[in-house]
Design an enzyme around this catalytic site. Structure first.
Site, PDB file in Angstrom:
ATOM      1  N   ARG A   3       0.851  -1.398   0.073  1.00 39.50           N
ATOM      2  CA  ARG A   3       0.012   0.087  -0.143  1.00 39.50           C
ATOM      3  C   ARG A   3       1.041   1.366   0.081  1.00 39.50           C
ATOM      4  O   ARG A   3       0.366   2.123  -0.587  1.00 39.50           O
ATOM      5  CB  ARG A   3      -0.951  -0.022   1.183  1.00 39.50           C
ATOM      6  CG  ARG A   3      -2.127  -0.974   1.101  1.00 39.50           C
ATOM      7  CD  ARG A   3      -2.693  -1.120   2.521  1.00 39.50           C
ATOM      8  NE  ARG A   3      -1.570  -1.713   3.481  1.00 39.50           N
ATOM      9  CZ  ARG A   3      -1.891  -1.869   4.934  1.00 39.50           C
ATOM     10  NH1 ARG A   3      -3.145  -1.587   5.348  1.00 39.50           N
ATOM     11  NH2 ARG A   3      -0.836  -2.279   5.584  1.00 39.50           N
ATOM     12  N   ASN A  34       2.813 -12.761   0.200  1.00 41.29           N
ATOM     13  CA  ASN A  34       3.423 -12.486   1.852  1.00 41.29           C
ATOM     14  C   ASN A  34       2.816 -11.334   2.553  1.00 41.29           C
ATOM     15  O   ASN A  34       2.867 -11.698   3.690  1.00 41.29           O
ATOM     16  CB  ASN A  34       4.795 -12.222   1.245  1.00 41.29           C
ATOM     17  CG  ASN A  34       5.560 -11.434   2.501  1.00 41.29           C
ATOM     18  OD1 ASN A  34       6.130 -12.014   3.440  1.00 41.29           O
ATOM     19  ND2 ASN A  34       5.749 -10.207   2.383  1.00 41.29           N
ATOM     20  N   SER A  48       2.917 -19.670   8.758  1.00 41.23           N
ATOM     21  CA  SER A  48       3.766 -19.148  10.095  1.00 41.23           C
ATOM     22  C   SER A  48       3.813 -20.350  11.028  1.00 41.23           C
ATOM     23  O   SER A  48       3.020 -21.368  10.938  1.00 41.23           O
ATOM     24  CB  SER A  48       3.122 -18.031  10.948  1.00 41.23           C
ATOM     25  OG  SER A  48       3.303 -17.606  12.116  1.00 41.23           O
ATOM     26  N   TYR A  86      -5.046 -14.656  14.954  1.00 44.17           N
ATOM     27  CA  TYR A  86      -4.051 -14.651  14.185  1.00 44.17           C
ATOM     28  C   TYR A  86      -3.713 -16.188  13.880  1.00 44.17           C
ATOM     29  O   TYR A  86      -3.387 -16.358  12.505  1.00 44.17           O
ATOM     30  CB  TYR A  86      -2.743 -13.848  14.767  1.00 44.17           C
ATOM     31  CG  TYR A  86      -1.604 -13.965  13.806  1.00 44.17           C
ATOM     32  CD1 TYR A  86      -1.448 -13.456  12.507  1.00 44.17           C
ATOM     33  CD2 TYR A  86      -0.325 -14.667  14.080  1.00 44.17           C
ATOM     34  CE1 TYR A  86      -0.363 -13.331  11.918  1.00 44.17           C
ATOM     35  CE2 TYR A  86       0.851 -15.006  13.141  1.00 44.17           C
ATOM     36  CZ  TYR A  86       0.707 -14.297  12.251  1.00 44.17           C
ATOM     37  OH  TYR A  86       1.898 -14.275  11.571  1.00 44.17           O
ATOM     38  N   PRO A 112       7.398 -19.219   8.844  1.00 43.76           N
ATOM     39  CA  PRO A 112       8.764 -18.819   9.930  1.00 43.76           C
ATOM     40  C   PRO A 112       8.147 -19.230  11.402  1.00 43.76           C
ATOM     41  O   PRO A 112       6.801 -18.707  11.564  1.00 43.76           O
ATOM     42  CB  PRO A 112       9.049 -17.754   9.222  1.00 43.76           C
ATOM     43  CG  PRO A 112       8.236 -17.530   8.128  1.00 43.76           C
ATOM     44  CD  PRO A 112       7.017 -18.467   8.058  1.00 43.76           C
ATOM     45  N   THR A 135      11.075  -8.019  11.848  1.00 39.04           N
ATOM     46  CA  THR A 135      10.471  -7.153  10.900  1.00 39.04           C
ATOM     47  C   THR A 135       9.707  -5.979  11.344  1.00 39.04           C
ATOM     48  O   THR A 135       9.832  -5.758  12.639  1.00 39.04           O
ATOM     49  CB  THR A 135       9.912  -7.968   9.842  1.00 39.04           C
ATOM     50  OG1 THR A 135       8.553  -8.646  10.544  1.00 39.04           O
ATOM     51  CG2 THR A 135      10.599  -9.006   9.340  1.00 39.04           C
TER      52      THR A 135
HETATM   53  P1  NDP Z   1       5.902  -6.602   7.900  1.00 45.63           P
HETATM   54  O1  NDP Z   1       4.991  -5.833   8.803  1.00 45.63           O
HETATM   55  O2  NDP Z   1       7.392  -6.199   7.923  1.00 45.63           O
HETATM   56  O3  NDP Z   1       5.396  -6.792   6.602  1.00 45.63           O
HETATM   57  C1  NDP Z   1       4.137  -6.774   6.078  1.00 45.63           C
HETATM   58  C2  NDP Z   1       3.665  -6.434   4.597  1.00 45.63           C
HETATM   59  O4  NDP Z   1       2.731  -6.795   4.405  1.00 45.63           O
HETATM   60  C3  NDP Z   1       4.179  -4.986   4.325  1.00 45.63           C
HETATM   61  O5  NDP Z   1       4.728  -4.708   3.025  1.00 45.63           O
HETATM   62  C4  NDP Z   1       2.747  -4.433   4.209  1.00 45.63           C
HETATM   63  O6  NDP Z   1       2.727  -3.351   3.132  1.00 45.63           O
HETATM   64  C5  NDP Z   1       1.922  -5.782   3.699  1.00 45.63           C
HETATM   65  N1  NDP Z   1       0.586  -5.579   3.895  1.00 45.63           N
HETATM   66  C6  NDP Z   1      -0.049  -5.433   5.257  1.00 45.63           C
HETATM   67  N2  NDP Z   1      -1.275  -5.251   5.119  1.00 45.63           N
HETATM   68  C7  NDP Z   1      -1.693  -5.215   3.902  1.00 45.63           C
HETATM   69  C8  NDP Z   1      -2.878  -4.717   3.226  1.00 45.63           C
HETATM   70  N3  NDP Z   1      -3.940  -4.802   3.738  1.00 45.63           N
HETATM   71  N4  NDP Z   1      -2.918  -4.688   1.884  1.00 45.63           N
HETATM   72  C9  NDP Z   1      -1.571  -4.996   1.297  1.00 45.63           C
HETATM   73  N5  NDP Z   1      -0.325  -5.232   1.749  1.00 45.63           N
HETATM   74  C10 NDP Z   1      -0.524  -5.168   3.092  1.00 45.63           C
HETATM   75  O7  NDP Z   1       5.836  -8.025   8.341  1.00 45.63           O
HETATM   76  P2  NDP Z   1       6.705  -9.463   7.888  1.00 45.63           P
HETATM   77  O8  NDP Z   1       7.474  -9.115   6.639  1.00 45.63           O
HETATM   78  O9  NDP Z   1       7.063 -10.184   9.137  1.00 45.63           O
HETATM   79  O10 NDP Z   1       5.286 -10.372   7.353  1.00 45.63           O
HETATM   80  C11 NDP Z   1       5.280 -10.849   6.161  1.00 45.63           C
HETATM   81  C12 NDP Z   1       4.575 -12.036   6.363  1.00 45.63           C
HETATM   82  O11 NDP Z   1       5.282 -12.822   7.105  1.00 45.63           O
HETATM   83  C13 NDP Z   1       3.051 -12.218   6.831  1.00 45.63           C
HETATM   84  O12 NDP Z   1       2.173 -12.684   6.348  1.00 45.63           O
HETATM   85  C14 NDP Z   1       3.351 -12.319   8.337  1.00 45.63           C
HETATM   86  O13 NDP Z   1       2.147 -13.056   8.966  1.00 45.63           O
HETATM   87  C15 NDP Z   1       4.254 -13.600   8.173  1.00 45.63           C
HETATM   88  N6  NDP Z   1       5.168 -14.122   9.293  1.00 45.63           N
HETATM   89  C16 NDP Z   1       6.008 -13.122   9.841  1.00 45.63           C
HETATM   90  C17 NDP Z   1       6.714 -13.488  11.063  1.00 45.63           C
HETATM   91  C18 NDP Z   1       7.385 -12.515  11.692  1.00 45.63           C
HETATM   92  O14 NDP Z   1       7.819 -13.022  12.970  1.00 45.63           O
HETATM   93  N7  NDP Z   1       7.592 -11.441  11.445  1.00 45.63           N
HETATM   94  C19 NDP Z   1       6.791 -15.115  11.221  1.00 45.63           C
HETATM   95  C20 NDP Z   1       5.825 -15.822  10.601  1.00 45.63           C
HETATM   96  C21 NDP Z   1       5.253 -15.332   9.651  1.00 45.63           C
HETATM   97  P3  NDP Z   1       2.141  -2.187   3.247  1.00 45.63           P
HETATM   98  O15 NDP Z   1       1.807  -1.769   4.650  1.00 45.63           O
HETATM   99  O16 NDP Z   1       2.828  -0.991   2.354  1.00 45.63           O
HETATM  100  O17 NDP Z   1       0.710  -2.251   2.498  1.00 45.63           O
HETATM  101  C1  8X3 Z   2       4.711 -14.549  13.341  1.00 45.41           C
HETATM  102  C2  8X3 Z   2       5.232 -15.282  14.324  1.00 45.41           C
HETATM  103  O1  8X3 Z   2       5.260 -16.326  16.728  1.00 45.41           O
HETATM  104  O2  8X3 Z   2       4.451 -13.962  16.555  1.00 45.41           O
HETATM  105  O3  8X3 Z   2       3.751 -15.233  12.615  1.00 45.41           O
HETATM  106  O4  8X3 Z   2       2.935 -15.700  15.720  1.00 45.41           O
HETATM  107  S1  8X3 Z   2       4.511 -15.504  16.012  1.00 45.41           S
END
Ligand code: NDP
Ligand code: 8X3
Length: 252
Positions: free
Chosen positions: A36, A87, A140, A153, A183, A188
């Site tokens: 976004r 993602n 996740s 979640y 993961p 992040t």
């Molecule tokens: P970040 O918050 O760093 O990144 C999230 C990304 O998702 C951003 O680029 C954001 O872009 C985009 N996003 C969020 N909401 C929307 C929306 N409504 N429309 C379009 N884009 C959206 O988190 P992560 O990189 O950690 O997360 C990426 C994925 O990994 C997620 O699915 C998360 O659940 C998963 N994950 C993360 C873990 C962690 O510990 N960090 C562990 C396991 C899984 P923008 O805001 O610009 O739209």
């Molecule tokens: C993100 C990892 O452990 O916060 O999916 O749910 S955790």
């Protein structure tokens, strides 16, 4: 256009998605970066254009019409998407079910589950027509184990796990590879979003151990995408060494 594979990455403006964009840019992929935040998309696109061909799409994954029309608006040379990396997603809140907010629940189900479905629906026609393609869904550890206050979640990520398995079965006849990467703790902007901008609380999540970083997941995505045609990595759980389960983390 070069003959590189075309990869569409949702959530490319931060964290795992951004790290993946950077790595794929130097490994023979042309990139469609989505998110976004247009300013971040433009900045990243400008940087990565020194390595590969890049275009951007800014859409809200919750809005099915916006998702469909954005992907439809791609110039002809970008339409033949080879790789979809679903993602985009986040946790919103960490509250017991009895006090959780409906707004947070809606966000998680609408973004993590329905958003992933909307993007997939928009991209699949080119893959099914061609009988080729690769979809990687970011699940996740929360989609494998439920933890206290993770309720919705976790449900959204269990749904990603189930949808991934369903996709693999339904798309089998089309030769489309489907992968889920799950993961554990990755540092992040994830916790900053979960805790609604509370930096102190967010930093605490990753204190006292070495968490994964976006590049660790990008590495696995690249590995998954570069297996021979007859090999698919179906399901992959990756944790920091300090993490043994969703809730067991060895901290100093
Ligand atoms: P970040 O918050 O760093 O990144 C999230 C990304 O998702 C951003 O680029 C954001 O872009 C985009 N996003 C969020 N909401 C929307 C929306 N409504 N429309 C379009 N884009 C959206 O988190 P992560 O990189 O950690 O997360 C990426 C994925 O990994 C997620 O699915 C998360 O659940 C998963 N994950 C993360 C873990 C962690 O510990 N960090 C562990 C396991 C899984 P923008 O805001 O610009 O739209
Ligand atoms: C993100 C990892 O452990 O916060 O999916 O749910 S955790």
């Amino acid at each position: 256009m070069t003959t590189n594979r075309i990869a569409l990455i949702t959530g490319a403006t931060s964290g795992i998605g951004e790290a993946t964009a950077r790595l794929l840019a130097t490994n023979n992929f042309n990139l469609i970066l989505c998110g976004r935040r247009k300013d971040r998309l433009q900045k990243l696109a400008t940087e990565l254009k020194t390595h590969t061909e890049v275009t951007t799409l800014s859409f809200e994954v919750r809005n099915q019409k916006e998702v469909a029309s954005s992907i439809e608006s791609l110039a002809t040379e970008w339409k033949d998407i080879d790789v979809l990396i679903n993602n985009a997603g986040n946790a919103h809140g960490l509250d017991p079910i009895q006090t959780g907010s409906v707004e947070d629940w809606d966000s998680m189900m609408d973004i993590n589950v329905k958003g992933l479905l909307y993007v997939t629906k928009a991209v699949l026609p080119v893959m099914t027509k061609r009988n080729n393609g690769h979809i990687i869904n970011i699940g996740s550890i929360a989609g494998k184990e439920v933890y206290a206050n993770g309720n919705v979640y976790c449900a959204s990520k269990f749904a990603v796990d189930a949808v991934t398995k369903g996709m693999r079965i339904d798309l089998n006849a089309h030769g489309i590879k489907v992968t889920a990467i799950h993961p554990g703790l990755v540092e992040t902007e994830f916790s900053l979003v979960r805790f609604k901008g509370d930096e102190e609380r967010s930093k605490n999540v990753y204190k006292g151990f070495d968490p994964l970083v976006g590049n660790d997941i990008a590495d696995l995505i690249l590995f998954t995408l570069t297996r021979p045609q007859h090999v698919v990595i179906a399901d992959l759980v990756v944790l920091p060494t300090a993490q043994a389960s969703a809730t067991v983390v060895k901290k100093t």
